[in-house]
Write a protein that holds these residues in place. Sequence first.
Motif, PDB file in Angstrom:
ATOM      1  N   GLY A  45     -13.987  -1.250  10.634  1.00  0.00           N
ATOM      2  CA  GLY A  45     -12.909  -0.366  10.228  1.00  0.00           C
ATOM      3  C   GLY A  45     -11.638  -1.002   9.719  1.00  0.00           C
ATOM      4  O   GLY A  45     -10.647  -0.306   9.510  1.00  0.00           O
ATOM      5  N   GLU A 101     -18.141  -4.911   0.457  1.00  0.00           N
ATOM      6  CA  GLU A 101     -17.630  -3.534   0.420  1.00  0.00           C
ATOM      7  C   GLU A 101     -17.233  -3.179  -0.996  1.00  0.00           C
ATOM      8  O   GLU A 101     -16.625  -3.982  -1.707  1.00  0.00           O
ATOM      9  CB  GLU A 101     -16.434  -3.350   1.367  1.00  0.00           C
ATOM     10  N   ILE A 113      -0.677  -1.469   7.716  1.00  0.00           N
ATOM     11  CA  ILE A 113      -1.718  -1.291   8.740  1.00  0.00           C
ATOM     12  C   ILE A 113      -3.049  -1.237   7.993  1.00  0.00           C
ATOM     13  O   ILE A 113      -3.284  -0.318   7.202  1.00  0.00           O
ATOM     14  CB  ILE A 113      -1.567   0.001   9.570  1.00  0.00           C
ATOM     15  N   ARG A 141     -19.616  -1.962  11.173  1.00  0.00           N
ATOM     16  CA  ARG A 141     -18.561  -1.253  10.439  1.00  0.00           C
ATOM     17  C   ARG A 141     -17.398  -1.161  11.422  1.00  0.00           C
ATOM     18  O   ARG A 141     -17.345  -0.258  12.267  1.00  0.00           O
ATOM     19  CB  ARG A 141     -19.081   0.134  10.038  1.00  0.00           C
ATOM     20  N   GLU A 171       0.810  -1.213   0.000  1.00  0.00           N
ATOM     21  CA  GLU A 171       0.000   0.000   0.000  1.00  0.00           C
ATOM     22  C   GLU A 171       0.844   1.263   0.000  1.00  0.00           C
ATOM     23  O   GLU A 171       0.468   2.258  -0.608  1.00  0.00           O
ATOM     24  CB  GLU A 171      -0.945   0.012   1.225  1.00  0.00           C
ATOM     25  N   GLY A 178      -6.791  -0.523   8.628  1.00  0.00           N
ATOM     26  CA  GLY A 178      -7.533   0.103   9.725  1.00  0.00           C
ATOM     27  C   GLY A 178      -6.749   1.280  10.277  1.00  0.00           C
ATOM     28  O   GLY A 178      -6.702   1.511  11.481  1.00  0.00           O
ATOM     29  N   THR A 179      -6.136   2.049   9.370  1.00  0.00           N
ATOM     30  CA  THR A 179      -5.282   3.161   9.808  1.00  0.00           C
ATOM     31  C   THR A 179      -6.063   4.206  10.616  1.00  0.00           C
ATOM     32  O   THR A 179      -5.521   4.786  11.568  1.00  0.00           O
ATOM     33  CB  THR A 179      -4.595   3.811   8.584  1.00  0.00           C
ATOM     34  N   ILE A 192     -12.493  -1.532  -1.826  1.00  0.00           N
ATOM     35  CA  ILE A 192     -11.292  -1.976  -1.110  1.00  0.00           C
ATOM     36  C   ILE A 192     -10.194  -2.324  -2.125  1.00  0.00           C
ATOM     37  O   ILE A 192     -10.451  -2.633  -3.285  1.00  0.00           O
ATOM     38  CB  ILE A 192     -11.545  -3.141  -0.120  1.00  0.00           C
ATOM     39  N   GLY A 220     -17.901  -1.620   4.915  1.00  0.00           N
ATOM     40  CA  GLY A 220     -17.047  -0.466   5.175  1.00  0.00           C
ATOM     41  C   GLY A 220     -17.313   0.598   4.143  1.00  0.00           C
ATOM     42  O   GLY A 220     -18.054   0.374   3.171  1.00  0.00           O
ATOM     43  N   PHE A 221     -16.715   1.745   4.346  1.00  0.00           N
ATOM     44  CA  PHE A 221     -16.957   2.893   3.473  1.00  0.00           C
ATOM     45  C   PHE A 221     -15.624   3.447   2.982  1.00  0.00           C
ATOM     46  O   PHE A 221     -14.620   3.376   3.691  1.00  0.00           O
ATOM     47  CB  PHE A 221     -17.722   3.981   4.237  1.00  0.00           C
ATOM     48  N   ALA A 260     -10.910  -3.972   6.753  1.00  0.00           N
ATOM     49  CA  ALA A 260     -11.489  -4.973   5.854  1.00  0.00           C
ATOM     50  C   ALA A 260     -10.839  -6.348   6.038  1.00  0.00           C
ATOM     51  O   ALA A 260     -11.517  -7.383   5.959  1.00  0.00           O
ATOM     52  CB  ALA A 260     -11.331  -4.508   4.407  1.00  0.00           C
ATOM     53  N   ASP A 307      -0.421  -5.053   3.362  1.00  0.00           N
ATOM     54  CA  ASP A 307      -1.042  -3.878   3.987  1.00  0.00           C
ATOM     55  C   ASP A 307      -0.378  -3.714   5.356  1.00  0.00           C
ATOM     56  O   ASP A 307      -0.620  -4.499   6.277  1.00  0.00           O
ATOM     57  CB  ASP A 307      -2.557  -4.026   4.128  1.00  0.00           C
TER      58      ASP A 307
HETATM   59  C1  IPD Z   1      -9.431   0.660   4.951  1.00  0.00           C
HETATM   60  C2  IPD Z   1     -10.092  -0.308   5.905  1.00  0.00           C
HETATM   61  C3  IPD Z   1     -11.571  -0.003   6.020  1.00  0.00           C
HETATM   62  C4  IPD Z   1     -12.260  -0.007   4.689  1.00  0.00           C
HETATM   63  C5  IPD Z   1     -11.580   0.946   3.734  1.00  0.00           C
HETATM   64  C6  IPD Z   1     -10.099   0.594   3.615  1.00  0.00           C
HETATM   65  P1  IPD Z   1      -6.852   1.231   5.328  1.00  0.00           P
HETATM   66  O1  IPD Z   1      -8.074   0.313   4.775  1.00  0.00           O
HETATM   67  O2  IPD Z   1      -9.931  -1.633   5.457  1.00  0.00           O
HETATM   68  O3  IPD Z   1     -12.241  -0.948   6.829  1.00  0.00           O
HETATM   69  O4  IPD Z   1     -13.606   0.361   4.865  1.00  0.00           O
HETATM   70  O5  IPD Z   1     -12.221   0.793   2.495  1.00  0.00           O
HETATM   71  O6  IPD Z   1      -9.483   1.508   2.746  1.00  0.00           O
HETATM   72  O7  IPD Z   1      -6.919   2.541   4.593  1.00  0.00           O
HETATM   73  O8  IPD Z   1      -7.051   1.394   6.778  1.00  0.00           O
HETATM   74  O9  IPD Z   1      -5.652   0.420   4.973  1.00  0.00           O
END
Ligand code: IPD
Length: 291
Positions: A209, A228, A104, A207, A86, A106-107, A231, A180-181, A211, A102
């Motif tokens: 946070g 979702e 992290i 939700r 990422e 759930g940043t 992602i 998730g969003f 994925a 990835d």
């Molecule tokens: C996010 C998380 C989140 C999901 C977002 C992702 P990130 O990844 O997985 O749950 O809803 O679509 O972008 O940015 O924390 O690596």
Amino acid sequence: MDEPTATRDLPDGLDGDIDVEALRALARSLACEAGALVRDGRPERVEVAATKSSAVDPVTAMDRASEELLRARLAAERPDDAILGEEGDDVPGTSGLTWVLDPIDGTVNYLYGVASYAVSVAVVAGPPDPERWTALAGCVHSVVDGRTWTAARGGGAERGGRALRVSAPASLAQSLVGTGFGYAAERRARQAEVLADVLPRVRDIRRLGAAAIDLCLVAEGALDLYYERGINSWDMAAGGLVAAEAGAWVGGLRGRGPSSAMTVAGPAPVVTELVRLLEDADADRPEGLSD
Ligand code: IPD
Ligand code: CA
């Protein structure tokens, strides 16, 4: 519907002798080592180092440090493999295998101290595209509580030595659904419309946070289903294999595989009901196009 992701054949040119259990062990040790760095190095107050796709899409110094550690270990241990991560440039390889990282997932949770974020490490064969790759092994390590899910292609999914199996909800109406969003306002507005169609038809929505963790929760039946839009490959690579190896169908809409257009996971036959509902809601429609 398509066959589950886990049963896809190996791409031509790669022999069947790949030791997926050794790859699983390496994915686990990398994810846990990076997880220790993320856990031990978390300052009292985490700062945003930069933003990416939108002002609310953060990167922290620890996202970068975790990915640097993973890349350094892979350069030493798997120098012929490619890397897709990422937070850094793609590294080409010669082996046909790609590590999908990835550092992290759930940043935003990490930033706020919400205890649901993970390091996700997977290795795939073939093109590094979730619609076309064959996932070989992966690990999702939940940093705060140490839950560690692993999977190997054809070798099952486990957490703490216990084999994982998806739930068997009686119906979509009885199902707990994770989602998730995205980070862009226009995407979120569409996701809210889709959610308005889904929410009255399910037990409830979560939700959480991250994925990668959502997909692992489907694998162990702590969520019945997950969907979702938006992602990325690194969010789904390890968790998607964990879910598939635990018996989930993992795919997209309208016969497609899982992708950033839409990723859906869960046990048949209920997942089919969710796929139909999402198709009817046009949940994969590009934002900005009206119906
Ligand atoms: C996010 C998380 C989140 C999901 C977002 C992702 P990130 O990844 O997985 O749950 O809803 O679509 O972008 O940015 O924390 O690596
Ligand atoms: Ca991330």
